[in-house]
Design a protein around this motif. Structure first.
Motif, PDB file in Angstrom:
ATOM      1  N   THR A 275       4.052 -10.890 -14.043  1.00  0.00           N
ATOM      2  CA  THR A 275       2.804 -11.043 -13.286  1.00  0.00           C
ATOM      3  C   THR A 275       1.766 -11.671 -14.217  1.00  0.00           C
ATOM      4  O   THR A 275       1.925 -11.630 -15.441  1.00  0.00           O
ATOM      5  CB  THR A 275       2.319  -9.692 -12.713  1.00  0.00           C
ATOM      6  OG1 THR A 275       1.250  -9.936 -11.797  1.00  0.00           O
ATOM      7  CG2 THR A 275       1.846  -8.740 -13.799  1.00  0.00           C
ATOM      8  N   LEU A 276       0.736 -12.260 -13.635  1.00  0.00           N
ATOM      9  CA  LEU A 276      -0.280 -12.914 -14.470  1.00  0.00           C
ATOM     10  C   LEU A 276      -1.031 -11.882 -15.305  1.00  0.00           C
ATOM     11  O   LEU A 276      -1.183 -10.726 -14.894  1.00  0.00           O
ATOM     12  CB  LEU A 276      -1.252 -13.699 -13.585  1.00  0.00           C
ATOM     13  CG  LEU A 276      -0.576 -14.833 -12.811  1.00  0.00           C
ATOM     14  CD1 LEU A 276      -1.548 -15.467 -11.826  1.00  0.00           C
ATOM     15  CD2 LEU A 276      -0.007 -15.886 -13.760  1.00  0.00           C
ATOM     16  N   VAL A 277      -1.498 -12.309 -16.453  1.00  0.00           N
ATOM     17  CA  VAL A 277      -2.063 -11.364 -17.423  1.00  0.00           C
ATOM     18  C   VAL A 277      -3.196 -10.518 -16.838  1.00  0.00           C
ATOM     19  O   VAL A 277      -3.314  -9.325 -17.122  1.00  0.00           O
ATOM     20  CB  VAL A 277      -2.512 -12.091 -18.720  1.00  0.00           C
ATOM     21  CG1 VAL A 277      -3.691 -13.034 -18.478  1.00  0.00           C
ATOM     22  CG2 VAL A 277      -2.849 -11.094 -19.819  1.00  0.00           C
ATOM     23  N   MET A 278      -4.034 -11.137 -15.992  1.00  0.00           N
ATOM     24  CA  MET A 278      -5.166 -10.382 -15.452  1.00  0.00           C
ATOM     25  C   MET A 278      -4.727  -9.262 -14.514  1.00  0.00           C
ATOM     26  O   MET A 278      -5.462  -8.327 -14.265  1.00  0.00           O
ATOM     27  CB  MET A 278      -6.146 -11.313 -14.727  1.00  0.00           C
ATOM     28  CG  MET A 278      -6.932 -12.212 -15.662  1.00  0.00           C
ATOM     29  SD  MET A 278      -7.833 -11.288 -16.911  1.00  0.00           S
ATOM     30  CE  MET A 278      -9.085 -10.515 -15.894  1.00  0.00           C
ATOM     31  N   ARG A 279      -3.497  -9.403 -13.987  1.00  0.00           N
ATOM     32  CA  ARG A 279      -2.989  -8.366 -13.064  1.00  0.00           C
ATOM     33  C   ARG A 279      -2.034  -7.407 -13.758  1.00  0.00           C
ATOM     34  O   ARG A 279      -1.623  -6.411 -13.178  1.00  0.00           O
ATOM     35  CB  ARG A 279      -2.224  -9.024 -11.915  1.00  0.00           C
ATOM     36  CG  ARG A 279      -3.100  -9.827 -11.023  1.00  0.00           C
ATOM     37  CD  ARG A 279      -2.368 -10.089  -9.687  1.00  0.00           C
ATOM     38  NE  ARG A 279      -3.079 -11.150  -9.006  1.00  0.00           N
ATOM     39  CZ  ARG A 279      -2.531 -12.265  -8.553  1.00  0.00           C
ATOM     40  NH1 ARG A 279      -1.241 -12.456  -8.639  1.00  0.00           N
ATOM     41  NH2 ARG A 279      -3.261 -13.178  -7.973  1.00  0.00           N
ATOM     42  N   MET A 280      -1.626  -7.736 -14.977  1.00  0.00           N
ATOM     43  CA  MET A 280      -0.582  -6.944 -15.646  1.00  0.00           C
ATOM     44  C   MET A 280      -1.122  -5.573 -16.048  1.00  0.00           C
ATOM     45  O   MET A 280      -2.126  -5.475 -16.753  1.00  0.00           O
ATOM     46  CB  MET A 280      -0.061  -7.702 -16.875  1.00  0.00           C
ATOM     47  CG  MET A 280       1.194  -7.091 -17.484  1.00  0.00           C
ATOM     48  SD  MET A 280       1.841  -8.118 -18.821  1.00  0.00           S
ATOM     49  CE  MET A 280       2.545  -9.485 -17.908  1.00  0.00           C
ATOM     50  N   THR A 281      -0.441  -4.533 -15.599  1.00  0.00           N
ATOM     51  CA  THR A 281      -0.879  -3.186 -15.969  1.00  0.00           C
ATOM     52  C   THR A 281      -0.352  -2.836 -17.362  1.00  0.00           C
ATOM     53  O   THR A 281       0.602  -3.459 -17.849  1.00  0.00           O
ATOM     54  CB  THR A 281      -0.332  -2.140 -14.969  1.00  0.00           C
ATOM     55  OG1 THR A 281       1.103  -2.178 -15.046  1.00  0.00           O
ATOM     56  CG2 THR A 281      -0.773  -2.433 -13.542  1.00  0.00           C
ATOM     57  N   ASP A 282      -0.953  -1.836 -17.962  1.00  0.00           N
ATOM     58  CA  ASP A 282      -0.455  -1.371 -19.259  1.00  0.00           C
ATOM     59  C   ASP A 282       1.002  -0.927 -19.124  1.00  0.00           C
ATOM     60  O   ASP A 282       1.820  -1.164 -20.013  1.00  0.00           O
ATOM     61  CB  ASP A 282      -1.293  -0.185 -19.765  1.00  0.00           C
ATOM     62  CG  ASP A 282      -2.692  -0.620 -20.189  1.00  0.00           C
ATOM     63  OD1 ASP A 282      -2.973  -1.845 -20.159  1.00  0.00           O
ATOM     64  OD2 ASP A 282      -3.510   0.260 -20.529  1.00  0.00           O
ATOM     65  N   GLU A 283       1.326  -0.312 -17.992  1.00  0.00           N
ATOM     66  CA  GLU A 283       2.700   0.170 -17.783  1.00  0.00           C
ATOM     67  C   GLU A 283       3.675  -1.009 -17.739  1.00  0.00           C
ATOM     68  O   GLU A 283       4.769  -0.961 -18.315  1.00  0.00           O
ATOM     69  CB  GLU A 283       2.784   0.997 -16.487  1.00  0.00           C
ATOM     70  CG  GLU A 283       4.091   1.772 -16.319  1.00  0.00           C
ATOM     71  CD  GLU A 283       5.269   0.928 -15.842  1.00  0.00           C
ATOM     72  OE1 GLU A 283       6.426   1.210 -16.237  1.00  0.00           O
ATOM     73  OE2 GLU A 283       5.037  -0.046 -15.087  1.00  0.00           O
TER      74      GLU A 283
END
Ligand code: NDP
Length: 235
Positions: free
Chosen positions: A83-91
Motif C-alpha cells: 500500500t502507499l506509504v501514507m496509508r501504510m499502518t505500523d502493523e
C-alpha cells in the motif's frame, strides 16, 4: 557432486516448492518448512513459522535428527502487504519486516551453528529486484528485501574464513501466488519494463540457487545475483 542436507523455508508453494524440486532432482536430502501444506514428494516437511523462534527450534531439531545438520539454507519465506506509504499502518510495515528480515535472521542464526561446526555452509537469501530498484507501494517490502544484502555481506565478512558463503538472489517477476495477486494493469506495466519481455517460472530461480549452493560456487559470497530478465540492471 556432494550430496548435502538442504533446508528451504516456505517450501509448500511458489518458489520454495520449485527450490525443493530442484534440489531433490539433483539428489540432495531436502527439508522444507511449511505453515500449511507439504513440500514436493521426496522432501521432509516440517512445521514452522519463521517469526516464531520456538517453532523453528523444533523444526531444526526434526531436520537434524532425520537428515543431519543443515549444510545449505535457502531463506525463501516472505510476504507482501502493499500500500502507499501514507496509508501504510505500523502493523503492515512491522509484519512484513518481521517475516522477511526478522524471520530470515532467525533461520540463518540456527543454521550457522551447525555450519560453523562443519566448517562448511551455503546460505542463500531470497531478496527481490525491488530491494534495490524500489517500488511504489512497497516501502515495507523493499526495505525488508534490501536489508538482506547487508545481512549476506555481513555474514560473508563474519563467516567467510570458515567455509561458509552467503549470497542474495534477487528475483524479478516470477509467476506464483504472490504475483498472481497483483492487478492486471500492474502486471502489464511490469512486463513492458522487463527487457526479456516475459515473466519467469519459479524453476528459473531454483536453478540459480542450486548452483550457488554447489561445490562450483565456493568462491562466490556476498554477491547479489539478479534473476529478473534485466529489469533491475544497474544495481
Ligand atoms: P508465495 O506467496 O507463493 O509463497 C510464500 C511462501 O512463504 C509460502 O510457502 C508461505 O507459507 C511462506 N511464508 C510466508 N510467511 C511465512 C512465515 N511467517 N513463516 C513461514 N513461512 C512463511 O511467494 P513466492 O513463492 O512468490 O515468493 C517466495 C520468495 O520469493 C519470497 O521471499 C518473495 O518475497 C520472493 N520473491 C518473489 C517474487 C515473485 O515474483 N514471485 C519476486 C521477488 C522475490 P504459507 O503457504 O503458509 O503462507
Amino acid at each position: 557432486m556432494t550430496v548435502r542436507t538442504v533446508l528451504i523455508t516456505g517450501g509448500n508453494r511458489g518458489i520454495g516448492f520449485a527450490l525443493a524440486e530442484e534440489f531433490i532432482a539433483q539428489g540432495h536430502r531436502v527439508a522444507v518448512t511449511a505453515r500449511s501444506g507439504e513440500g514436493p514428494a521426496g522432501s521432509l516437511t516440517v512445521r514452522a513459522d519463521v517469526t516464531d523462534g520456538a517453532s523453528l527450534d523444533a523444526a531444526y531439531a526434526e531436520v537434524e535428527s532425520k537428515l543431519g545438520p543443515v549444510e545449505v539454507l535457502i531463506a525463501n519465506a516472505g510476504i507482501t502487504k502493499d500500500t502507499l506509504v501514507m496509508r501504510m499502518t505500523d502493523e503492515e510495515f512491522d509484519s512484513v519486516v518481521d517475516t522477511n528480515l526478522g524471520g530470515t535472521f532467525k533461520v540463518v542464526k540456527r543454521a550457522v551453528k551447525g555450519m560453523l561446526k562443519a566448517r562448511f555452509g551455503r546460505i542463500v537469501l531470497i531478496s527481490s529486484v525491488v530491494g534495490l530498484y524500489g517500488s511504489a507501494g512497497q516501502v515495507n517490502y523493499s526495505s525488508s528485501k534490501s536489508a538482506l544484502v547487508g545481512m549476506a555481506r555481513s555474514l560473508t565478512r563474519e563467516l567467510g574464513a570458515r567455509g561458509i558463503t552467503a549470497n542474495v538472489v534477487a528475483p524479478g517477476f516470477i509467476e506464483t501466488d504472490m504475483t498472481a495477486a497483483l492487478p492486471e494493469e500492474q502486471q502489464e506495466q511490469y512486463r513492458k519494463n522487463i527487457p526479456a519481455g516475459r515473466f519467469a517460472q519459479p524453476s528459473e530461480v531454483a536453478k540459480v540457487c542450486a548452483w550457488l549452493a554447489s561445490d562450483d560456487a565456493g568462491y562466490i559470497s556476498g554477491a547479489v545475483i539478479p534473476v529478473d530478465g534485466g529489469l533491475g540492471m544497474g544495481h
